[in-house]
Design a protein around this motif. Structure first.
Motif, PDB file in Angstrom:
ATOM      1  N   LEU A  66       0.833  -1.202   0.000  1.00  0.00           N
ATOM      2  CA  LEU A  66       0.000   0.000   0.000  1.00  0.00           C
ATOM      3  C   LEU A  66       0.873   1.260   0.000  1.00  0.00           C
ATOM      4  N   VAL A  67       2.012   1.208   0.676  1.00  0.00           N
ATOM      5  CA  VAL A  67       2.959   2.330   0.648  1.00  0.00           C
ATOM      6  C   VAL A  67       3.433   2.569  -0.786  1.00  0.00           C
ATOM      7  N   LYS A  68       3.773   1.485  -1.486  1.00  0.00           N
ATOM      8  CA  LYS A  68       4.199   1.612  -2.885  1.00  0.00           C
ATOM      9  C   LYS A  68       3.080   2.198  -3.737  1.00  0.00           C
ATOM     10  N   LEU A  69       1.853   1.775  -3.461  1.00  0.00           N
ATOM     11  CA  LEU A  69       0.703   2.244  -4.228  1.00  0.00           C
ATOM     12  C   LEU A  69       0.447   3.734  -4.005  1.00  0.00           C
ATOM     13  N   ALA A  70       0.694   4.208  -2.801  1.00  0.00           N
ATOM     14  CA  ALA A  70       0.354   5.586  -2.442  1.00  0.00           C
ATOM     15  C   ALA A  70       1.472   6.583  -2.734  1.00  0.00           C
ATOM     16  N   THR A  71       2.654   6.105  -3.073  1.00  0.00           N
ATOM     17  CA  THR A  71       3.789   6.995  -3.292  1.00  0.00           C
ATOM     18  C   THR A  71       4.247   6.965  -4.749  1.00  0.00           C
ATOM     19  N   GLU A  87       4.383  20.446   3.232  1.00  0.00           N
ATOM     20  CA  GLU A  87       3.740  19.779   4.369  1.00  0.00           C
ATOM     21  C   GLU A  87       2.277  19.476   4.054  1.00  0.00           C
ATOM     22  N   ARG A  88       1.588  20.417   3.418  1.00  0.00           N
ATOM     23  CA  ARG A  88       0.164  20.224   3.094  1.00  0.00           C
ATOM     24  C   ARG A  88      -0.022  19.052   2.130  1.00  0.00           C
ATOM     25  N   LYS A  89       0.814  18.995   1.089  1.00  0.00           N
ATOM     26  CA  LYS A  89       0.697  17.906   0.116  1.00  0.00           C
ATOM     27  C   LYS A  89       1.096  16.573   0.733  1.00  0.00           C
ATOM     28  N   ALA A  90       2.096  16.605   1.621  1.00  0.00           N
ATOM     29  CA  ALA A  90       2.514  15.377   2.294  1.00  0.00           C
ATOM     30  C   ALA A  90       1.379  14.817   3.145  1.00  0.00           C
ATOM     31  N   LYS A  91       0.607  15.710   3.759  1.00  0.00           N
ATOM     32  CA  LYS A  91      -0.519  15.251   4.576  1.00  0.00           C
ATOM     33  C   LYS A  91      -1.582  14.596   3.705  1.00  0.00           C
ATOM     34  N   ILE A  92      -1.781  15.118   2.498  1.00  0.00           N
ATOM     35  CA  ILE A  92      -2.750  14.511   1.577  1.00  0.00           C
ATOM     36  C   ILE A  92      -2.309  13.084   1.227  1.00  0.00           C
ATOM     37  N   VAL A  93      -1.007  12.924   0.936  1.00  0.00           N
ATOM     38  CA  VAL A  93      -0.465  11.592   0.631  1.00  0.00           C
ATOM     39  C   VAL A  93      -0.652  10.658   1.821  1.00  0.00           C
ATOM     40  N   ARG A 131      -4.261   9.672   2.369  1.00  0.00           N
ATOM     41  CA  ARG A 131      -4.682   8.689   1.376  1.00  0.00           C
ATOM     42  C   ARG A 131      -4.209   7.295   1.768  1.00  0.00           C
ATOM     43  N   LEU A 132      -2.966   7.210   2.226  1.00  0.00           N
ATOM     44  CA  LEU A 132      -2.426   5.925   2.668  1.00  0.00           C
ATOM     45  C   LEU A 132      -3.165   5.421   3.903  1.00  0.00           C
ATOM     46  N   ARG A 133      -3.392   6.314   4.849  1.00  0.00           N
ATOM     47  CA  ARG A 133      -4.074   5.913   6.089  1.00  0.00           C
ATOM     48  C   ARG A 133      -5.462   5.351   5.787  1.00  0.00           C
ATOM     49  N   LYS A 134      -6.192   5.996   4.878  1.00  0.00           N
ATOM     50  CA  LYS A 134      -7.535   5.529   4.524  1.00  0.00           C
ATOM     51  C   LYS A 134      -7.489   4.186   3.805  1.00  0.00           C
ATOM     52  N   LEU A 135      -6.510   4.025   2.916  1.00  0.00           N
ATOM     53  CA  LEU A 135      -6.345   2.741   2.234  1.00  0.00           C
ATOM     54  C   LEU A 135      -6.153   1.615   3.245  1.00  0.00           C
ATOM     55  N   VAL A 136      -5.306   1.884   4.235  1.00  0.00           N
ATOM     56  CA  VAL A 136      -5.015   0.874   5.250  1.00  0.00           C
ATOM     57  C   VAL A 136      -6.250   0.589   6.105  1.00  0.00           C
ATOM     58  N   ILE A 176      -7.741  -9.963   9.059  1.00  0.00           N
ATOM     59  CA  ILE A 176      -7.092  -9.150  10.088  1.00  0.00           C
ATOM     60  C   ILE A 176      -7.165  -7.684   9.688  1.00  0.00           C
ATOM     61  N   LYS A 177      -7.864  -6.903  10.489  1.00  0.00           N
ATOM     62  CA  LYS A 177      -7.945  -5.456  10.280  1.00  0.00           C
ATOM     63  C   LYS A 177      -6.788  -4.786  11.017  1.00  0.00           C
ATOM     64  N   TYR A 178      -6.311  -3.690  10.461  1.00  0.00           N
ATOM     65  CA  TYR A 178      -5.208  -2.966  11.097  1.00  0.00           C
ATOM     66  C   TYR A 178      -5.257  -1.507  10.664  1.00  0.00           C
ATOM     67  N   THR A 179      -4.590  -0.647  11.422  1.00  0.00           N
ATOM     68  CA  THR A 179      -4.510   0.779  11.100  1.00  0.00           C
ATOM     69  C   THR A 179      -3.074   1.247  11.304  1.00  0.00           C
ATOM     70  N   ILE A 180      -2.815   2.486  10.867  1.00  0.00           N
ATOM     71  CA  ILE A 180      -1.472   3.058  11.036  1.00  0.00           C
ATOM     72  C   ILE A 180      -1.572   4.453  11.639  1.00  0.00           C
ATOM     73  N   SER A 181      -0.495   4.867  12.270  1.00  0.00           N
ATOM     74  CA  SER A 181      -0.322   6.240  12.729  1.00  0.00           C
ATOM     75  C   SER A 181       0.849   6.845  11.966  1.00  0.00           C
ATOM     76  N   VAL A 182       0.744   8.158  11.665  1.00  0.00           N
ATOM     77  CA  VAL A 182       1.717   8.800  10.770  1.00  0.00           C
ATOM     78  C   VAL A 182       2.168  10.134  11.344  1.00  0.00           C
ATOM     79  N   GLY A 183       3.468  10.377  11.271  1.00  0.00           N
ATOM     80  CA  GLY A 183       4.030  11.676  11.624  1.00  0.00           C
ATOM     81  C   GLY A 183       4.779  12.266  10.452  1.00  0.00           C
ATOM     82  N   ILE A 184       4.623  13.585  10.226  1.00  0.00           N
ATOM     83  CA  ILE A 184       5.235  14.259   9.077  1.00  0.00           C
ATOM     84  C   ILE A 184       6.026  15.472   9.546  1.00  0.00           C
ATOM     85  N   ALA A 185       7.223  15.632   9.002  1.00  0.00           N
ATOM     86  CA  ALA A 185       8.025  16.833   9.265  1.00  0.00           C
ATOM     87  C   ALA A 185       8.551  17.376   7.946  1.00  0.00           C
ATOM     88  N   GLN A 186       8.248  18.651   7.683  1.00  0.00           N
ATOM     89  CA  GLN A 186       8.805  19.302   6.504  1.00  0.00           C
ATOM     90  C   GLN A 186      10.206  19.814   6.838  1.00  0.00           C
TER      91      GLN A 186
END
Length: 323
Positions: free
Chosen positions: A220-225, A248-254, A257-262, A274-284
């Protein structure tokens, strides 16, 4: 011995010599008509000397690039200097099949070619000799070694489970991007993410199931990037991404999108989804960073806040309150 007998004897040993040499020998005049065509050339081309003698070589071998070959030969005629063609520059001049079609892995004969002048009694170069060497074994061996080295290099860079960059190589690429960012100050973001409650997945379903979840997330990471993004498995269930030319704004969109896919995904394991979720941190990237580690630490702090805030969310480093 009469002159005729002497000439016939000379022709006989010359013919034997040309026939026994495991090198192609061709003599061409200035119009590129064939004067000598030895046994090697006959064996590999199925063209007899009687067929090609006095004929233009390009008419028999249209695969030879006439303009290119003439450019190679012109200095040999005009200046009397030899010319050399190696298989790395051009795999072959004459397209012959390999001399060992059963055991060789190549369909064609790789060739090294030497072209040297044949001066007349007046000192002018009216003819050239073209020597064709079969170097298929050497070429195939070198290509095999190069292919092996490339595969070894890929193995040393890629995480075996996910197909993403491993941590060592990702870190190398990340630090290179940081140095470029310090000089050019572009829009570029670093992302840290990991799987929420991953220990529970391992404890409940086993490590094989955990590996399947990690593999699915990597896909999914490959799909979203993008291809230009630098994606890696940072360790365990943690992933890292560098997004060049991204605010930073565009990175949050990416990331969203990945978080929703997951969050919509499920990994089939035996008879369970098996259901699962992710947490994400972004730094510009910011000019305030004097070391590469500071940039990644800010992304990691944002990831930590995403987990503390309830998981399954994206947090920007600019939103993190200083402690």
């Amino acid at each position: 011995m009469s002159n005729i007998a002497s000439e016939m004897a000379n022709m006989h040993w010359q013919h034997d010599l040309l026939s026994s040499i495991e090198v192609g020998i061709i003599v061409l005049d200035k119009d590129y008509n064939v004067e000598v065509w030895n046994q090697f050339m006959e064996n590999h081309s199925d063209v007899r000397p009687s067929q090609i003698a006095g004929k233009n070589v390009f008419k028999f071998f249209p695969e030879v690039d006439e303009q290119w070959f003439k450019r190679k030969c012109e200095p040999v005629f005009s200046m009397g200097t030899p010319a050399f063609i190696i298989w790395e520059q051009r795999p072959y001049v004459f397209k012959f099949g390999t001399s060992r079609p059963i055991t060789s892995t190549s369909d064609v004969m790789y060739q090294n070619v030497t072209i040297f002048p044949l001066a007349s009694t007046s000192g002018k170069t009216d003819r050239i000799c073209v020597l064709v060497y079969d170097v298929t074994d050497q070429a195939v061996a070198k290509k095999n070694i190069e292919g092996l080295n490339q595969r070894l290099q890929e193995v040393s860079r890629v995480d075996g489970l996910t197909g993403l960059f491993n941590r060592r190589y990702w870190q190398e690429r990340y630090e290179r991007e940081f140095k470029m960012a310090v000089r050019n100050k572009p829009d570029i973001c670093a992302i840290m993410l990991d799987i929420d409650h991953f220990k529970k997945v391992n404890d409940t379903y086993g490590h094989h199931a955990g590996d399947l979840v990690i593999q699915r997330l990597a896909n999914l990471v490959k799909l979203a990037t993008r291809e230009t993004d630098i994606t890696g498995r940072y360790g365990g269930e943690e992933f890292s991404i560098v997004l060049p030319d991204t605010t930073e704004r565009k990175a949050k969109i990416v990331a969203e999108r990945l978080r929703k896919l997951v969050s919509l995904d499920a990994v089939a394991y035996e008879d369970i989804n098996i259901k699962y979720t992710i947490s994400v941190g972004i730094a510009q990237f910011s000019p305030k960073y004097t070391q590469a580690s500071q940039w990644l630490e800010d992304a990691d702090k944002a990831l930590y806040q995403a987990k503390e805030g309830g998981r399954n969310q994206v947090v920007l480093a600019s939103e993190v309150k200083p402690t």
